[in-house]
Design a protein around this motif. Structure first.
Motif, PDB file in Angstrom:
ATOM      1  N   MET A  71      79.208 -20.767  41.183  1.00  0.00           N
ATOM      2  CA  MET A  71      80.407 -21.510  40.801  1.00  0.00           C
ATOM      3  C   MET A  71      81.520 -21.247  41.812  1.00  0.00           C
ATOM      4  O   MET A  71      81.915 -20.100  42.023  1.00  0.00           O
ATOM      5  CB  MET A  71      80.859 -21.070  39.403  1.00  0.00           C
ATOM      6  CG  MET A  71      79.834 -21.406  38.327  1.00  0.00           C
ATOM      7  SD  MET A  71      80.172 -20.583  36.755  1.00  0.00           S
ATOM      8  CE  MET A  71      79.264 -19.045  36.978  1.00  0.00           C
ATOM      9  N   ARG A  72      81.992 -22.328  42.422  1.00  0.00           N
ATOM     10  CA  ARG A  72      83.068 -22.231  43.415  1.00  0.00           C
ATOM     11  C   ARG A  72      84.306 -21.580  42.781  1.00  0.00           C
ATOM     12  O   ARG A  72      84.716 -21.917  41.689  1.00  0.00           O
ATOM     13  CB  ARG A  72      83.426 -23.619  43.934  1.00  0.00           C
ATOM     14  CG  ARG A  72      84.443 -23.579  45.057  1.00  0.00           C
ATOM     15  CD  ARG A  72      84.909 -24.949  45.513  1.00  0.00           C
ATOM     16  NE  ARG A  72      84.001 -26.014  45.169  1.00  0.00           N
ATOM     17  CZ  ARG A  72      83.303 -26.746  46.041  1.00  0.00           C
ATOM     18  NH1 ARG A  72      83.444 -26.529  47.310  1.00  0.00           N
ATOM     19  NH2 ARG A  72      82.497 -27.695  45.636  1.00  0.00           N
ATOM     20  N   ASP A 117      81.307 -15.690  46.230  1.00  0.00           N
ATOM     21  CA  ASP A 117      81.461 -14.550  47.127  1.00  0.00           C
ATOM     22  C   ASP A 117      80.481 -13.415  46.819  1.00  0.00           C
ATOM     23  O   ASP A 117      80.440 -12.409  47.528  1.00  0.00           O
ATOM     24  CB  ASP A 117      82.894 -14.019  47.051  1.00  0.00           C
ATOM     25  CG  ASP A 117      83.280 -13.550  45.652  1.00  0.00           C
ATOM     26  OD1 ASP A 117      82.735 -14.079  44.663  1.00  0.00           O
ATOM     27  OD2 ASP A 117      84.131 -12.654  45.554  1.00  0.00           O
ATOM     28  N   GLU A 118      79.659 -13.570  45.781  1.00  0.00           N
ATOM     29  CA  GLU A 118      78.737 -12.512  45.370  1.00  0.00           C
ATOM     30  C   GLU A 118      77.291 -12.732  45.823  1.00  0.00           C
ATOM     31  O   GLU A 118      76.419 -11.930  45.505  1.00  0.00           O
ATOM     32  CB  GLU A 118      78.738 -12.390  43.841  1.00  0.00           C
ATOM     33  CG  GLU A 118      80.059 -11.948  43.264  1.00  0.00           C
ATOM     34  CD  GLU A 118      79.974 -11.769  41.766  1.00  0.00           C
ATOM     35  OE1 GLU A 118      79.124 -10.971  41.313  1.00  0.00           O
ATOM     36  OE2 GLU A 118      80.727 -12.439  41.039  1.00  0.00           O
ATOM     37  N   SER A 152      69.213 -14.773  32.909  1.00  0.00           N
ATOM     38  CA  SER A 152      70.430 -15.344  33.483  1.00  0.00           C
ATOM     39  C   SER A 152      71.405 -14.232  33.845  1.00  0.00           C
ATOM     40  O   SER A 152      71.680 -13.362  33.035  1.00  0.00           O
ATOM     41  CB  SER A 152      71.110 -16.260  32.461  1.00  0.00           C
ATOM     42  OG  SER A 152      70.249 -17.302  32.102  1.00  0.00           O
ATOM     43  N   LEU A 153      71.902 -14.279  35.064  1.00  0.00           N
ATOM     44  CA  LEU A 153      72.896 -13.314  35.515  1.00  0.00           C
ATOM     45  C   LEU A 153      73.748 -14.005  36.573  1.00  0.00           C
ATOM     46  O   LEU A 153      73.277 -14.273  37.670  1.00  0.00           O
ATOM     47  CB  LEU A 153      72.214 -12.066  36.103  1.00  0.00           C
ATOM     48  CG  LEU A 153      73.126 -10.937  36.561  1.00  0.00           C
ATOM     49  CD1 LEU A 153      73.982 -10.405  35.415  1.00  0.00           C
ATOM     50  CD2 LEU A 153      72.295  -9.809  37.160  1.00  0.00           C
ATOM     51  N   ASP A 154      74.979 -14.352  36.219  1.00  0.00           N
ATOM     52  CA  ASP A 154      75.830 -15.143  37.101  1.00  0.00           C
ATOM     53  C   ASP A 154      76.831 -14.321  37.895  1.00  0.00           C
ATOM     54  O   ASP A 154      77.508 -14.855  38.770  1.00  0.00           O
ATOM     55  CB  ASP A 154      76.583 -16.211  36.298  1.00  0.00           C
ATOM     56  CG  ASP A 154      75.633 -17.202  35.658  1.00  0.00           C
ATOM     57  OD1 ASP A 154      74.584 -17.477  36.253  1.00  0.00           O
ATOM     58  OD2 ASP A 154      75.945 -17.697  34.569  1.00  0.00           O
ATOM     59  N   THR A 155      76.949 -13.051  37.584  1.00  0.00           N
ATOM     60  CA  THR A 155      77.901 -12.204  38.306  1.00  0.00           C
ATOM     61  C   THR A 155      77.462 -10.751  38.241  1.00  0.00           C
ATOM     62  O   THR A 155      76.776 -10.346  37.303  1.00  0.00           O
ATOM     63  CB  THR A 155      79.327 -12.340  37.737  1.00  0.00           C
ATOM     64  OG1 THR A 155      80.220 -11.534  38.517  1.00  0.00           O
ATOM     65  CG2 THR A 155      79.406 -11.944  36.283  1.00  0.00           C
ATOM     66  N   VAL A 191      71.621 -10.540  46.669  1.00  0.00           N
ATOM     67  CA  VAL A 191      70.494 -10.265  47.563  1.00  0.00           C
ATOM     68  C   VAL A 191      70.321  -8.762  47.721  1.00  0.00           C
ATOM     69  O   VAL A 191      69.214  -8.232  47.607  1.00  0.00           O
ATOM     70  CB  VAL A 191      70.692 -10.959  48.926  1.00  0.00           C
ATOM     71  CG1 VAL A 191      69.627 -10.522  49.921  1.00  0.00           C
ATOM     72  CG2 VAL A 191      70.682 -12.477  48.754  1.00  0.00           C
ATOM     73  N   ASP A 192      71.409  -8.045  47.948  1.00  0.00           N
ATOM     74  CA  ASP A 192      71.354  -6.596  48.108  1.00  0.00           C
ATOM     75  C   ASP A 192      70.885  -5.907  46.832  1.00  0.00           C
ATOM     76  O   ASP A 192      70.065  -4.996  46.869  1.00  0.00           O
ATOM     77  CB  ASP A 192      72.726  -6.061  48.531  1.00  0.00           C
ATOM     78  CG  ASP A 192      72.664  -4.606  48.938  1.00  0.00           C
ATOM     79  OD1 ASP A 192      71.817  -4.261  49.779  1.00  0.00           O
ATOM     80  OD2 ASP A 192      73.469  -3.808  48.404  1.00  0.00           O
TER      81      ASP A 192
END
Length: 124
Positions: free
Chosen positions: A80-81, A86-87, A35-38, A92-93
């Motif tokens: 999460m809005r 925005d990430e 899990s990696l959300d940011t 992807v990069d």
């Protein structure tokens, strides 16, 4: 060593995984779902509610897993809005040159009015 067993996988937040990964690989682990959300350090510390467990440990886990040639490596990102939408291009990069899949998961509220994130962080 069970006959017919082809995959041994773990789903984890990855905080202790870098330390445990070589032994888990030795025991037969061949797939990781992390899990990696940011990718933003301050947001990461907010989510895990711990100082000093930065993103570098997650990157270390991903690189170590690749070096150990695990068969399947996946990153789950809950979108999460107002927090991390925005990430998406950054994810992807970050992962484009790594042999792994990134799965963007929909953020689901518990009762349709309040999200689990809001409940956990007293925002609702």
């Amino acid at each position: 060593k069970l006959e017919g067993l082809k995959t041994i996988a773990v789903t984890t937040n990855g905080i202790n995984l870098a330390r445990l990964l070589p032994r888990l690989k030795e025991a037969g682990l061949n797939a990781i779902n992390i899990s990696l959300d940011t990718l933003v350090p301050a947001k990461f510390e907010f989510i895990v509610r711990r100082k000093g467990t930065g993103l570098s440990s997650k990157a270390t886990v991903l690189i170590l897993a690749v070096m150990l040639c695990l068969l399947f490596l996946q990153v789950n990102c809950v979108v999460m809005r107002g927090f991390n939408e925005d990430e998406l291009l950054g994810f992807v990069d970050f992962t484009k040159d790594l042999p792994l899949d990134v799965r963007f998961i929909e953020y689901m509220p518990f009762d349709g009015k309040q999200s689990c994130f809001e409940i956990l962080h007293g925002m609702g």
